[in-house]
Design an enzyme around this catalytic site. Structure first.
Site, PDB file in Angstrom:
ATOM      1  N   LYS A  86       5.442  -5.188  -4.832  1.00 31.46           N
ATOM      2  CA  LYS A  86       7.457  -4.819  -4.647  1.00 31.46           C
ATOM      3  C   LYS A  86       8.363  -4.705  -3.348  1.00 31.46           C
ATOM      4  CE  LYS A  86      11.504  -4.260  -7.715  1.00 31.46           C
ATOM      5  NZ  LYS A  86      11.188  -5.469  -7.664  1.00 31.46           N
ATOM      6  N   GLU A  98       5.886 -16.383 -10.534  1.00 35.28           N
ATOM      7  CA  GLU A  98       5.475 -14.656 -10.654  1.00 35.28           C
ATOM      8  C   GLU A  98       4.588 -14.344 -11.355  1.00 35.28           C
ATOM      9  OE1 GLU A  98       9.197 -13.300  -9.108  1.00 35.28           O
ATOM     10  OE2 GLU A  98       7.483 -12.569  -7.854  1.00 35.28           O
ATOM     11  N   ASN A 135      -1.792   2.325   5.680  1.00 31.02           N
ATOM     12  CA  ASN A 135      -0.762   0.737   5.009  1.00 31.02           C
ATOM     13  C   ASN A 135       0.192   0.158   6.769  1.00 31.02           C
ATOM     14  OD1 ASN A 135       1.328  -0.821   4.002  1.00 31.02           O
ATOM     15  ND2 ASN A 135       2.729   0.936   4.081  1.00 31.02           N
ATOM     16  N   GLY A 136      -0.355  -1.242   6.364  1.00 28.81           N
ATOM     17  CA  GLY A 136       0.548  -1.973   7.244  1.00 28.81           C
ATOM     18  C   GLY A 136      -1.774  -2.915   7.775  1.00 28.81           C
ATOM     19  N   CYS A 196       0.795  -1.079  -0.219  1.00 24.17           N
ATOM     20  CA  CYS A 196      -0.300  -0.282  -0.086  1.00 24.17           C
ATOM     21  C   CYS A 196       0.991   1.103  -0.010  1.00 24.17           C
ATOM     22  CB  CYS A 196      -1.355  -0.086   1.370  1.00 24.17           C
ATOM     23  SG  CYS A 196      -2.490  -1.024   1.010  1.00 24.17           S
ATOM     24  N   GLU A 254      15.139 -20.056  -7.505  1.00 24.87           N
ATOM     25  CA  GLU A 254      15.447 -18.845  -8.268  1.00 24.87           C
ATOM     26  C   GLU A 254      14.361 -18.264 -10.017  1.00 24.87           C
ATOM     27  OE1 GLU A 254      14.834 -15.810  -7.265  1.00 24.87           O
ATOM     28  OE2 GLU A 254      14.931 -14.283  -9.113  1.00 24.87           O
ATOM     29  N   ARG A 257       3.991  -0.053  -4.649  1.00 24.97           N
ATOM     30  CA  ARG A 257       3.837  -0.903  -3.625  1.00 24.97           C
ATOM     31  C   ARG A 257       2.427  -1.568  -2.915  1.00 24.97           C
ATOM     32  NH1 ARG A 257       7.119   1.741   0.399  1.00 24.97           N
ATOM     33  NH2 ARG A 257       5.371   0.697   1.782  1.00 24.97           N
ATOM     34  N   HIS A 290      13.177 -38.533  -4.757  1.00 28.75           N
ATOM     35  CA  HIS A 290      12.724 -39.135  -3.425  1.00 28.75           C
ATOM     36  C   HIS A 290      11.366 -38.896  -3.317  1.00 28.75           C
ATOM     37  CE1 HIS A 290      16.022 -40.749  -1.806  1.00 28.75           C
ATOM     38  NE2 HIS A 290      16.853 -39.520  -2.220  1.00 28.75           N
ATOM     39  N   LYS A 332      10.722 -16.799 -10.862  1.00 29.27           N
ATOM     40  CA  LYS A 332      10.075 -16.188 -12.065  1.00 29.27           C
ATOM     41  C   LYS A 332       9.326 -16.417 -12.574  1.00 29.27           C
ATOM     42  CE  LYS A 332      12.132 -13.055 -11.057  1.00 29.27           C
ATOM     43  NZ  LYS A 332      12.934 -13.085  -9.745  1.00 29.27           N
ATOM     44  N   TRP A 337      -2.773  -3.085  -1.478  1.00 29.26           N
ATOM     45  CA  TRP A 337      -2.271  -4.168  -1.931  1.00 29.26           C
ATOM     46  C   TRP A 337      -3.274  -4.647  -1.137  1.00 29.26           C
ATOM     47  CZ3 TRP A 337      -0.321  -8.008   0.878  1.00 29.26           C
ATOM     48  CH2 TRP A 337      -0.433  -9.043   0.035  1.00 29.26           C
TER      49      TRP A 337
HETATM   50  O1  M6R Z   1      13.035  -6.203  -1.278  1.00 26.08           O
HETATM   51  P1  M6R Z   1      12.855  -8.010  -0.986  1.00 26.08           P
HETATM   52  O2  M6R Z   1      13.999  -7.833  -1.444  1.00 26.08           O
HETATM   53  O3  M6R Z   1      13.318  -7.432   0.737  1.00 26.08           O
HETATM   54  O4  M6R Z   1      11.753  -8.335  -0.753  1.00 26.08           O
HETATM   55  C1  M6R Z   1      11.432  -9.812  -0.808  1.00 26.08           C
HETATM   56  C2  M6R Z   1      10.370 -10.207  -1.884  1.00 26.08           C
HETATM   57  O5  M6R Z   1       9.106  -9.883  -1.622  1.00 26.08           O
HETATM   58  C3  M6R Z   1      11.348  -9.831  -3.045  1.00 26.08           C
HETATM   59  O6  M6R Z   1      12.202 -10.636  -3.868  1.00 26.08           O
HETATM   60  C4  M6R Z   1      10.094 -10.966  -4.223  1.00 26.08           C
HETATM   61  O7  M6R Z   1      10.053 -12.603  -3.933  1.00 26.08           O
HETATM   62  C5  M6R Z   1       9.874 -10.733  -5.571  1.00 26.08           C
HETATM   63  N1  M6R Z   1       8.771 -10.560  -5.711  1.00 26.08           N
HETATM   64  C6  M6R Z   1      10.936 -11.253  -6.289  1.00 26.08           C
HETATM   65  O8  M6R Z   1      10.719 -11.691  -8.047  1.00 26.08           O
END
Ligand code: M6R
Length: 616
Positions: free
Chosen positions: A611, A496, A103-104, A2, A489, A27, A512, A493, A77
């Site tokens: 983000k 996401e 926000n929170g 947010c 990772e 945000r 396993h 990606k 958000w």
């Molecule tokens: O700002 P940060 O690196 O602490 O954020 C951590 C995760 O929220 C962030 O890496 C998230 O997984 C991204 N969307 C990855 O693409």
């Protein structure tokens, strides 16, 4: 999560708020709203969906927008309640005299709601935030002082908050409060600003006050009064913001994510610049404030992070244990904070975060600081809350990352971890400067930017593979050793931005359990670096092939065995196993990008994500 913006001055508030919110879209972006102070009343406008919807709403009420010079705005958000217009902020009390954006998370909102309902408050939304509107209004009815009302209200709230509130009868002020959620007050001439983050206001002012936890403030156009929760007046210093106005541009790329993937060669050059001169010199990290003695006393290292940053941390474990020979644990911050973790003044804690505002990681860092551990923060935001908590700071200088999926910040984090590892190693044993493997790693790091360019300059094969596999609903990414985090990772990606079910797995663990899922409908992507685990990964690929899985390899060399075993192989320039995560990931980022692009997904703002994750 947010974003909050506030403005009080002589300009059109709606314009300042809309522009500010556009810089806070990272945000959250599921709904937005503004409250504008008008004559004798507060006008509220909201819209579900992206910010453009709110822009359209406001363009139809120009007469109100033209007159209002004070207002608050919010981009949401969703945590409690669907992303609907009703749940969008600002929220109001029964009569609409008081408005608030939040926000929170208000953890005790159910209890507070029950009490307020007994007093006649009628709730319209499913949010926790609406409680704050009724609660502040309730306190205001007792004292008729908005600053005091906010103070009394936040004393009753458990959880995290940044609040911004206005009252119809007090058109000359905005009241704000903060605990565990970022909030800054931008200081102007005859006008003042409020924002969750610097980019929202940097175009208007370079001076700001950082509000601290448990502080409230009354912001008027010519004055700012800050108090603690006992009403004591405080003097927070006015700081110069470390930012230039950002001209956000895709530079001809279709998406920010693609631009940011392509920027990684330059990011790598930036990270190394000034820290790694040549293969035979020591690493210089000016802001790491650990003496030789302190480093020699480190008994263990704990890396704490979330998401992509956590995956960078997992690579960090491999190299720290390999070179510095210090036992290293890596843990998701959200898991770290609610158990009896063991850390002391012989523990070095490394917090990694692109945003520096991730709530879980901030909480973990606060905990370990109390235990006396030295905290190194690796972040892309040297102005962030986490950076302010750091004993040593390693700013990664990746430049602003707009796309929600982290790419170039991951590269910068990885390379910072390589530098930090060699820095620690050289302090423990200066003789390692002559170590052949370290000399060769340094040389490879210097050559890495050009190798990244080789991958990003020739994406035809990756595009073709993306197209071929874009209709599959499930993927599994496998690797062993230092590339196991790369598989995590790469899969993250893909999930996401394409919403395909992708899992990263240790290749050796396939047999396993997960092997039960393999058939021709689940492609397996394997990372095949020449090195210690190559033959083992190849055997795991044979096992997958025997279950008719389609196989994609990512490899740094041509092996004639690849032709028989793999449906497709994506070649990268030759690189050592130790540094290969930094090159393999570029291929996986591009693959995820092109698959999402073929599927027509909203690559830069994928659904449900934000983000900066500022709630636990
Ligand atoms: O700002 P940060 O690196 O602490 O954020 C951590 C995760 O929220 C962030 O890496 C998230 O997984 C991204 N969307 C990855 O693409």
């Amino acid at each position: 999560m947010c974003g909050i913006v506030g403005y009080i001055g002589n300009s059109k508030a709606s314009e300042v708020l809309l522009k500010g919110l556009s810089y806070l879209e990272y945000r959250g972006y599921d709904s937005s709203g503004v409250a504008l102070m008008a004559k004798n009343k507060i006008e509220i406008f909201k819209a579900p969906g992206k910010l453009n919807n709110l822009r359209d709403v406001l363009s139809s009420v120009q007469d109100i927008c033209n007159k209002s010079t004070c207002g608050i705005g919010h981009i949401r958000w969703a945590t409690h309640g669907l992303p609907t217009e009703l749940n969008a902020h600002p929220h109001t009390c029964n009569c609409g005299s008081l408005v608030v954006v939040h926000n929170g998370i208000i953890e005790n909102y159910k209890e507070l709601k029950a009490e307020l309902e007994k007093c006649g408050c009628e709730f319209k939304s499913q949010t926790d935030s609406e409680v704050a509107a009724h609660l502040i209004a309730h306190e205001f009815s007792k004292c008729k002082d908005l600053l005091k009302a906010m103070t009394s209200a936040v004393k009753k709230i458990n959880g995290a908050y940044a609040f911004c509130a206005m009252h119809r009868t007090l058109p000359d002020r905005i009241i704000v409060a903060r605990k565990n959620a970022p909030l800054i007050i931008g200081v102007g001439e005859g006008e003042n600003f409020i924002a969750s983050d610097i980019p929202a206001i940097i175009e208007y002012t370079k001076k700001a006050i950082y509000l601290n936890d448990n502080q409230v403030a009354e912001v008027k156009k010519d004055s700012i009064k800050i108090t603690d929760l006992n009403g004591k007046i405080l003097e927070n210093k006015v700081e110069m913001l470390p930012f230039e106005p950002v001209a956000l541009s895709k530079m001809g790329y279709k998406h920010y994510m693609l631009k940011e993937i392509h920027e990684q060669s330059d990011v790598a050059r930036n990270v190394l610049s000034g820290k790694l001169k040549d293969s035979k010199s020591q690493i210089t990290l000016q802001d790491v404030k650990l003496s030789e003695n302190e480093i020699k006393n480190i008994k263990r290292i704990q890396i704490i992070a979330c998401g992509t940053s956590l995956h960078a941390g997992l690579v960090g474990k491999y190299i720290l244990e390999k070179f510095a020979k210090i036992p290293t644990d890596v843990e998701a911050s959200s898991e770290y904070i609610y158990r009896d973790t063991i850390a002391d003044n012989n523990t070095l804690v490394i917090g990694i975060s692109q945003s520096g505002e991730t709530a879980d990681t901030i909480t973990a860092i606060k905990q370990v600081k109390e235990k006396g551990s030295h905290v190194v923060i690796i972040t892309n935001r040297p102005d962030s809350t986490m950076a302010r908590l750091a004993d040593s700071l390693l700013p990664v200088n990746a430049g602003i990352e707009v796309s929600v999926a982290a790419t170039k910040s991951y590269m910068a984090q990885l390379l910072s971890l390589y530098l930090l590892t060699m820095f620690i190693t050289q302090k423990i044993n200066p003789e390692t400067i002559k170590d052949k493997e370290i000399i060769s790693l340094k040389q490879e790091l210097l050559e890495l930017p050009n190798k990244i360019e080789t991958v990003t300059n020739d994406t035809e094969k990756i595009k073709a593979v993306a197209k071929k596999y874009s209709s599959f609903k499930d993927f599994i990414f496998i690797a062993r050793g230092i590339n196991y985090p790369t598989s995590l990772e790469g899969a993250l990606k893909l999930k996401e931005i394409s919403y395909i079910n992708a899992t990263g797995y240790s290749a050796g663990e396939l047999k396993h359990g997960p092997i039960a899922m393999l058939d021709e409908t689940m492609p397996v992507l394997a990372i095949l670096n020449k090195g210690l685990v190559y033959d083992k990964v190849m055997s795991n690929c044979e096992e997958a092939k025997a279950r008719q899985a389609k196989l994609i390899g990512v490899s740094n060399f041509i092996d004639k065995k690849h032709k028989d075993l793999f449906d497709d192989v994506l070649l990268i320039p030759d690189i050592s196993d130790t540094l290969s995560p930094a090159l393999n990931i570029v291929v996986l980022q591009l693959l995820a990008y092109y698959i999402a692009e073929y599927l027509g997904k909203d690559v830069d703002q994928p659904r449900n994500l934000a983000k900066s994750v500022t709630v636990e």
